[in-house]
Scaffold this motif. Structure first.
Motif, PDB file in Angstrom:
ATOM      1  N   ASP A   5       0.843  -1.191   0.000  1.00 27.66           N
ATOM      2  CA  ASP A   5       0.000   0.000   0.000  1.00 27.66           C
ATOM      3  C   ASP A   5       0.879   1.241   0.000  1.00 27.66           C
ATOM      4  O   ASP A   5       2.103   1.165   0.134  1.00 27.66           O
ATOM      5  N   GLY A   6       0.246   2.402  -0.155  1.00 29.72           N
ATOM      6  CA  GLY A   6       1.001   3.637  -0.283  1.00 29.72           C
ATOM      7  C   GLY A   6       1.782   4.019   0.965  1.00 29.72           C
ATOM      8  O   GLY A   6       2.901   4.520   0.874  1.00 29.72           O
ATOM      9  N   LEU A   7       1.218   3.780   2.138  1.00 26.30           N
ATOM     10  CA  LEU A   7       1.915   4.133   3.373  1.00 26.30           C
ATOM     11  C   LEU A   7       3.149   3.266   3.577  1.00 26.30           C
ATOM     12  O   LEU A   7       4.209   3.760   3.995  1.00 26.30           O
ATOM     13  N   GLU A   8       3.024   1.974   3.263  1.00 30.05           N
ATOM     14  CA  GLU A   8       4.190   1.102   3.347  1.00 30.05           C
ATOM     15  C   GLU A   8       5.234   1.510   2.310  1.00 30.05           C
ATOM     16  O   GLU A   8       6.441   1.474   2.563  1.00 30.05           O
ATOM     17  N   GLY A   9       4.752   1.932   1.141  1.00 29.88           N
ATOM     18  CA  GLY A   9       5.669   2.403   0.112  1.00 29.88           C
ATOM     19  C   GLY A   9       6.459   3.615   0.562  1.00 29.88           C
ATOM     20  O   GLY A   9       7.665   3.729   0.288  1.00 29.88           O
ATOM     21  N   LEU A  10       5.801   4.527   1.267  1.00 33.13           N
ATOM     22  CA  LEU A  10       6.489   5.711   1.779  1.00 33.13           C
ATOM     23  C   LEU A  10       7.547   5.325   2.800  1.00 33.13           C
ATOM     24  O   LEU A  10       8.663   5.860   2.794  1.00 33.13           O
ATOM     25  N   GLU A  11       7.220   4.376   3.668  1.00 33.22           N
ATOM     26  CA  GLU A  11       8.186   3.908   4.664  1.00 33.22           C
ATOM     27  C   GLU A  11       9.388   3.246   4.009  1.00 33.22           C
ATOM     28  O   GLU A  11      10.543   3.496   4.393  1.00 33.22           O
ATOM     29  N   ARG A  12       9.149   2.398   3.015  1.00 38.39           N
ATOM     30  CA  ARG A  12      10.242   1.709   2.333  1.00 38.39           C
ATOM     31  C   ARG A  12      11.123   2.696   1.566  1.00 38.39           C
ATOM     32  O   ARG A  12      12.340   2.551   1.509  1.00 38.39           O
ATOM     33  N   PHE A  13      10.487   3.697   0.949  1.00 36.20           N
ATOM     34  CA  PHE A  13      11.257   4.727   0.252  1.00 36.20           C
ATOM     35  C   PHE A  13      12.206   5.429   1.217  1.00 36.20           C
ATOM     36  O   PHE A  13      13.388   5.626   0.917  1.00 36.20           O
ATOM     37  N   ARG A  14      11.708   5.810   2.371  1.00 34.58           N
ATOM     38  CA  ARG A  14      12.535   6.529   3.348  1.00 34.58           C
ATOM     39  C   ARG A  14      13.650   5.657   3.901  1.00 34.58           C
ATOM     40  O   ARG A  14      14.748   6.150   4.190  1.00 34.58           O
ATOM     41  N   ALA A  15      13.391   4.366   4.032  1.00 37.01           N
ATOM     42  CA  ALA A  15      14.383   3.467   4.618  1.00 37.01           C
ATOM     43  C   ALA A  15      15.433   3.020   3.613  1.00 37.01           C
ATOM     44  O   ALA A  15      16.600   2.820   3.964  1.00 37.01           O
ATOM     45  N   GLN A  16      15.058   2.883   2.334  1.00 31.71           N
ATOM     46  CA  GLN A  16      15.947   2.244   1.370  1.00 31.71           C
ATOM     47  C   GLN A  16      16.459   3.165   0.277  1.00 31.71           C
ATOM     48  O   GLN A  16      17.490   2.876  -0.335  1.00 31.71           O
ATOM     49  N   ARG A  17      15.777   4.261  -0.028  1.00 31.86           N
ATOM     50  CA  ARG A  17      16.188   5.193  -1.069  1.00 31.86           C
ATOM     51  C   ARG A  17      16.571   4.478  -2.366  1.00 31.86           C
ATOM     52  O   ARG A  17      17.738   4.407  -2.747  1.00 31.86           O
ATOM     53  N   PRO A  18      15.610   3.909  -3.083  1.00 32.91           N
ATOM     54  CA  PRO A  18      15.901   3.167  -4.314  1.00 32.91           C
ATOM     55  C   PRO A  18      16.339   4.087  -5.456  1.00 32.91           C
ATOM     56  O   PRO A  18      16.293   5.315  -5.332  1.00 32.91           O
ATOM     57  N   ASP A  19      16.767   3.483  -6.563  1.00 33.30           N
ATOM     58  CA  ASP A  19      17.193   4.255  -7.733  1.00 33.30           C
ATOM     59  C   ASP A  19      16.013   4.841  -8.491  1.00 33.30           C
ATOM     60  O   ASP A  19      16.118   5.894  -9.118  1.00 33.30           O
ATOM     61  N   ILE A  20      14.888   4.135  -8.471  1.00 36.60           N
ATOM     62  CA  ILE A  20      13.694   4.580  -9.183  1.00 36.60           C
ATOM     63  C   ILE A  20      12.473   4.011  -8.481  1.00 36.60           C
ATOM     64  O   ILE A  20      12.546   2.943  -7.861  1.00 36.60           O
ATOM     65  N   LEU A  21      11.352   4.723  -8.571  1.00 36.93           N
ATOM     66  CA  LEU A  21      10.098   4.265  -7.986  1.00 36.93           C
ATOM     67  C   LEU A  21       9.092   4.001  -9.095  1.00 36.93           C
ATOM     68  O   LEU A  21       8.898   4.831  -9.986  1.00 36.93           O
ATOM     69  N   LEU A  22       8.453   2.845  -9.045  1.00 41.06           N
ATOM     70  CA  LEU A  22       7.388   2.479  -9.964  1.00 41.06           C
ATOM     71  C   LEU A  22       6.097   2.450  -9.148  1.00 41.06           C
ATOM     72  O   LEU A  22       5.925   1.583  -8.292  1.00 41.06           O
ATOM     73  N   LEU A  23       5.224   3.416  -9.378  1.00 39.19           N
ATOM     74  CA  LEU A  23       4.030   3.575  -8.556  1.00 39.19           C
ATOM     75  C   LEU A  23       2.775   3.251  -9.341  1.00 39.19           C
ATOM     76  O   LEU A  23       2.576   3.760 -10.453  1.00 39.19           O
ATOM     77  N   ASP A  24       1.929   2.417  -8.768  1.00 38.75           N
ATOM     78  CA  ASP A  24       0.602   2.184  -9.317  1.00 38.75           C
ATOM     79  C   ASP A  24      -0.323   3.279  -8.790  1.00 38.75           C
ATOM     80  O   ASP A  24      -0.231   3.662  -7.622  1.00 38.75           O
ATOM     81  N   VAL A  25      -1.184   3.798  -9.649  1.00 37.58           N
ATOM     82  CA  VAL A  25      -2.116   4.836  -9.215  1.00 37.58           C
ATOM     83  C   VAL A  25      -3.068   4.292  -8.162  1.00 37.58           C
ATOM     84  O   VAL A  25      -3.334   4.926  -7.138  1.00 37.58           O
ATOM     85  N   MET A  26      -3.588   3.089  -8.379  1.00 40.96           N
ATOM     86  CA  MET A  26      -4.604   2.512  -7.484  1.00 40.96           C
ATOM     87  C   MET A  26      -3.919   1.734  -6.353  1.00 40.96           C
ATOM     88  O   MET A  26      -3.653   0.538  -6.470  1.00 40.96           O
ATOM     89  N   LEU A  27      -3.636   2.429  -5.261  1.00 39.08           N
ATOM     90  CA  LEU A  27      -3.042   1.811  -4.075  1.00 39.08           C
ATOM     91  C   LEU A  27      -3.956   2.054  -2.875  1.00 39.08           C
ATOM     92  O   LEU A  27      -4.540   3.135  -2.761  1.00 39.08           O
ATOM     93  N   PRO A  28      -4.059   1.078  -1.975  1.00 38.67           N
ATOM     94  CA  PRO A  28      -4.858   1.308  -0.759  1.00 38.67           C
ATOM     95  C   PRO A  28      -4.158   2.242   0.219  1.00 38.67           C
ATOM     96  O   PRO A  28      -2.935   2.443   0.139  1.00 38.67           O
ATOM     97  N   LEU A  29      -4.928   2.826   1.119  1.00 37.31           N
ATOM     98  CA  LEU A  29      -4.468   3.718   2.197  1.00 37.31           C
ATOM     99  C   LEU A  29      -3.948   5.055   1.688  1.00 37.31           C
ATOM    100  O   LEU A  29      -4.365   6.107   2.150  1.00 37.31           O
ATOM    101  N   LEU A  30      -3.022   5.018   0.746  1.00 34.45           N
ATOM    102  CA  LEU A  30      -2.516   6.252   0.132  1.00 34.45           C
ATOM    103  C   LEU A  30      -2.288   5.937  -1.337  1.00 34.45           C
ATOM    104  O   LEU A  30      -1.451   5.092  -1.675  1.00 34.45           O
ATOM    105  N   ASP A  31      -3.053   6.588  -2.237  1.00 35.56           N
ATOM    106  CA  ASP A  31      -2.947   6.214  -3.646  1.00 35.56           C
ATOM    107  C   ASP A  31      -1.626   6.701  -4.251  1.00 35.56           C
ATOM    108  O   ASP A  31      -0.865   7.444  -3.633  1.00 35.56           O
ATOM    109  N   GLY A  32      -1.360   6.254  -5.481  1.00 36.48           N
ATOM    110  CA  GLY A  32      -0.080   6.550  -6.112  1.00 36.48           C
ATOM    111  C   GLY A  32       0.168   8.034  -6.316  1.00 36.48           C
ATOM    112  O   GLY A  32       1.298   8.517  -6.168  1.00 36.48           O
ATOM    113  N   VAL A  33      -0.877   8.785  -6.648  1.00 36.32           N
ATOM    114  CA  VAL A  33      -0.722  10.225  -6.847  1.00 36.32           C
ATOM    115  C   VAL A  33      -0.356  10.907  -5.531  1.00 36.32           C
ATOM    116  O   VAL A  33       0.554  11.738  -5.467  1.00 36.32           O
TER     117      VAL A  33
END
Length: 213
Positions: free
Chosen positions: A15-43
């Motif tokens: 989900d979007g909130l977990e995605g935000l946490e993983r982004f902050r913890a891991q800082r990947p090279d690129i993010l691939l986001l689906d628009v339709m995500l639970p809790l916090l959508d891709g936009v």
């Protein structure tokens, strides 16, 4: 699984909130986001990430409505791809985004020649082409890699009209008929950061960076 077959290490989030946490913890090279995500959508996730990072973002969605596409781009995505798509097409788009944002070098090419000028100055806007920094009246203006590449094209030819297809080829590395809305939205975002009056729309042709005066 498809991306890993092409050699990309992948971390996923449900989900979007977990995605935000993983982004902050891991800082990947690129993010691939689906628009339709639970809790916090891709936009919404894209907007949150843009508040903290200029990391390249590729949005994917089953929606083809222009409003949905533009919403993703205006939130800060560098590009988007609509479902359904072949995995090879997705990999090609990811590699293109990584290449143009400088994360990976383009294979089989020589290093670019050193710029003739380290700093380009157009009507009070300063672009350091070595440090990749933009300043207006001494204030640094944060830009995403795609916005920087767009500004590089404009400052290389102030006063010259650049067609949308030309910008797609030079900035996005797209030699095929890609969606010109990508250009339009990024120009809008660039205008919002450097001043709306600096980039002029030439109807039926494209855009140009205005000269001083």
């Amino acid at each position: 699984m498809a991306l890993e077959r092409y050699g990309f290490p992948v971390e996923t989030a449900e989900d979007g909130l977990e995605g935000l946490e993983r982004f902050r913890a891991q800082r990947p090279d690129i993010l691939l986001l689906d628009v339709m995500l639970p809790l916090l959508d891709g936009v919404g996730l894209c907007r949150r990430i843009r508040e903290e990072s200029q990391l390249p973002i590729l949005m994917m969605s089953a929606r083809t409505d222009p409003i949905d596409v533009i919403s993703g781009l205006e939130a800060g995505a560098d590009d988007y791809i609509t479902k359904p798509f072949e995995s090879a097409v997705l990999v090609a788009r990811i590699r293109t985004v990584l290449r143009r944002t400088g994360v990976t070098p383009q294979a089989g090419t020589e290093p670019p020649a050193a710029p003739e000028r380290a700093v380009r100055v157009v009507d009070g806007l300063e672009l350091d082409t070595e440090a990749m920094e933009v300043r207006i009246a001494g204030r640094q203006v944060p830009l995403t890699p795609t916005e920087l590449r767009l500004l590089l094209e404009f400052t290389a030819a102030p006063g010259v009209v650049l067609e949308r297809q030309t910008l797609l080829e030079r900035v996005w590395d797209y030699s095929w008929g890609a969606d010109s809305r990508v250009v339009d939205v990024h120009v809008q975002r660039l205008r919002a950061k450097i001043g709306a009056g600096r980039i002029e729309t030439i109807r039926g042709f494209g855009y140009k960076l205005r000269r001083a005066g």
